[in-house]
Design an enzyme around this catalytic site. Structure first.
Site, PDB file in Angstrom:
ATOM      1  N   LYS A  99       0.891  -1.160   0.000  1.00 39.68           N
ATOM      2  CA  LYS A  99       0.000   0.000   0.000  1.00 39.68           C
ATOM      3  C   LYS A  99       0.927   1.206   0.000  1.00 39.68           C
ATOM      4  CE  LYS A  99      -4.194   1.807   2.132  1.00 39.68           C
ATOM      5  NZ  LYS A  99      -4.957   2.040   0.908  1.00 39.68           N
TER       6      LYS A  99
HETATM    7  C1  LIG Z   1      -6.032   0.215  -4.297  1.00 38.98           C
HETATM    8  C2  LIG Z   1      -6.781  -0.370  -3.147  1.00 38.98           C
HETATM    9  N1  LIG Z   1      -7.288  -1.610  -3.266  1.00 38.98           N
HETATM   10  C3  LIG Z   1      -7.979  -2.179  -2.262  1.00 38.98           C
HETATM   11  C4  LIG Z   1      -8.197  -1.520  -1.071  1.00 38.98           C
HETATM   12  C5  LIG Z   1      -8.960  -2.178   0.030  1.00 38.98           C
HETATM   13  O1  LIG Z   1      -8.107  -2.508   1.076  1.00 38.98           O
HETATM   14  P1  LIG Z   1      -8.614  -2.600   2.581  1.00 38.98           P
HETATM   15  O2  LIG Z   1      -9.843  -3.448   2.551  1.00 38.98           O
HETATM   16  O3  LIG Z   1      -7.492  -3.258   3.292  1.00 38.98           O
HETATM   17  O4  LIG Z   1      -8.902  -1.236   3.030  1.00 38.98           O
HETATM   18  C6  LIG Z   1      -7.688  -0.220  -0.912  1.00 38.98           C
HETATM   19  C7  LIG Z   1      -7.900   0.521   0.333  1.00 38.98           C
HETATM   20  O5  LIG Z   1      -7.134   0.409   1.232  1.00 38.98           O
HETATM   21  C8  LIG Z   1      -6.959   0.361  -1.959  1.00 38.98           C
HETATM   22  O6  LIG Z   1      -6.456   1.586  -1.838  1.00 38.98           O
END
Ligand SMILES: Cc1ncc(COP(=O)(O)O)c(C=O)c1O
Length: 290
Positions: free
Chosen positions: A159
């Site tokens: 991330k």
């Molecule tokens: C690109 C992306 N994909 C998926 C997610 C979903 O991740 P999470 O459920 O851990 O928040 C996020 C958000 O965090 C994101 O920024």
């Protein structure tokens, strides 16, 4: 406070081990991360004063940093304690929590940055439904011209800020067309995810979701898959071809910010906000407050 610019609010932000006034939580212009995207972050939500899956988020922050070649200089326990402090100082019960770690300013200003300090900051604020009233009606998604990149070209599972450049551009293009967000294909042409959320489809009572082999395997995604399996609903994690979109009956997005958001339309494909979508959205709302 709602509506105020993010750099001009009351409150406190945790920065490098201490709470600083919100307006003083600044960095120098020659911060490495600003120039070379050497930063990783987390988006978390607190419900009734408790961050949902807090530890998983702190662990992911540490892992994301390692994937882009630095170490967050705090343990998971220290990050957990800092988040508790931030939430308490905010006075909020329901909040969005943003942790960010980055390569700071220091002796290096070229691409290499081994000598610069790694920094960490954590802020919390009020943030309602990410897609506004789409939460009930079903969001309308554009189809992005940008593709999720191959894991051979970038650490796709981190991330990390650098992965969001194409997301911002995709979302701007979507909003200009009156859409809430954009769905992205991956570098091979398979359905991938939205710009900040994972995607699920329903067909014949079973659920299909892209195999997260080149994008974030969201914490919400994993939670929702667990919930579906507990309800004895079959979940297929697999590669999904664009031509399959036409045959899917329902669709939803998952993410910490998005929670479970029904999708009504992607490009020219339409989906109903059906029983399974509503049921899983409600079950998720209950779970985060359980
Ligand atoms: C690109 C992306 N994909 C998926 C997610 C979903 O991740 P999470 O459920 O851990 O928040 C996020 C958000 O965090 C994101 O920024």
């Amino acid at each position: 406070m709602a509506g105020a610019a993010y750099d001009n609010r009351d409150g406190h932000i945790w920065m490098d081990g201490k709470m600083v006034d919100w307006r003083d939580a600044n960095v120098h212009i020659l911060t490495h991360a600003m120039h070379y995207a050497s930063s990783v972050f987390e988006g978390e939500r607190a419900y009734n004063g408790k961050i949902f899956k807090s530890r998983e988020h702190s662990e992911r922050l540490k892992r994301s940093a390692q994937m882009i070649d630095f170490e967050v200089p705090y343990t998971v326990d220290e990050i957990e304690a800092a988040k508790v402090e931030v939430l308490a100082a905010s006075g909020l019960q329901d909040a969005y929590v943003r942790a960010i770690a980055w390569r700071g300013a220091g002796e290096d200003m070229g691409v290499a940055s081994a000598r610069n300090p790694v920094r960490l900051a954590i802020a919390a604020w009020e943030w309602g439904a990410y897609y506004g009233d789409a939460k009930m009606k079903g969001a309308k998604l554009d189809i992005s011209k940008w593709k999720r990149p191959s894991p051979e070209t970038i650490p796709s599972h981190a991330k990390a800020a650098g992965l969001y450049m194409i997301c911002t551009m995709s979302k701007h293009a979507a909003e200009a067309k009156g859409c809430s967000d954009a769905m992205m294909f991956d570098y091979r042409g398979y359905v991938a995810e939205a710009t900040g959320a994972n995607i699920f489809f329903v067909k014949d009572g079973e659920v299909h979701t892209p195999d997260p082999d080149c994008f974030l395997n969201g914490i919400t995604r994993q939670t929702v898959i667990g919930m579906l399996r507990d309800k004895n609903i079959k979940v297929h994690e697999r590669h999904i071809m664009p031509e399959e979109l036409e045959g899917f009956e329902q669709c939803w997005l998952t993410g910490t910010a998005a929670e479970v958001t029904p999708v009504g339309q992607i490009g020219d494909y339409h989906f109903e906000v059906g029983t399974m979508t509503r049921d899983i959205a409600e079950s998720y709302e209950k779970l985060v407050r359980a």
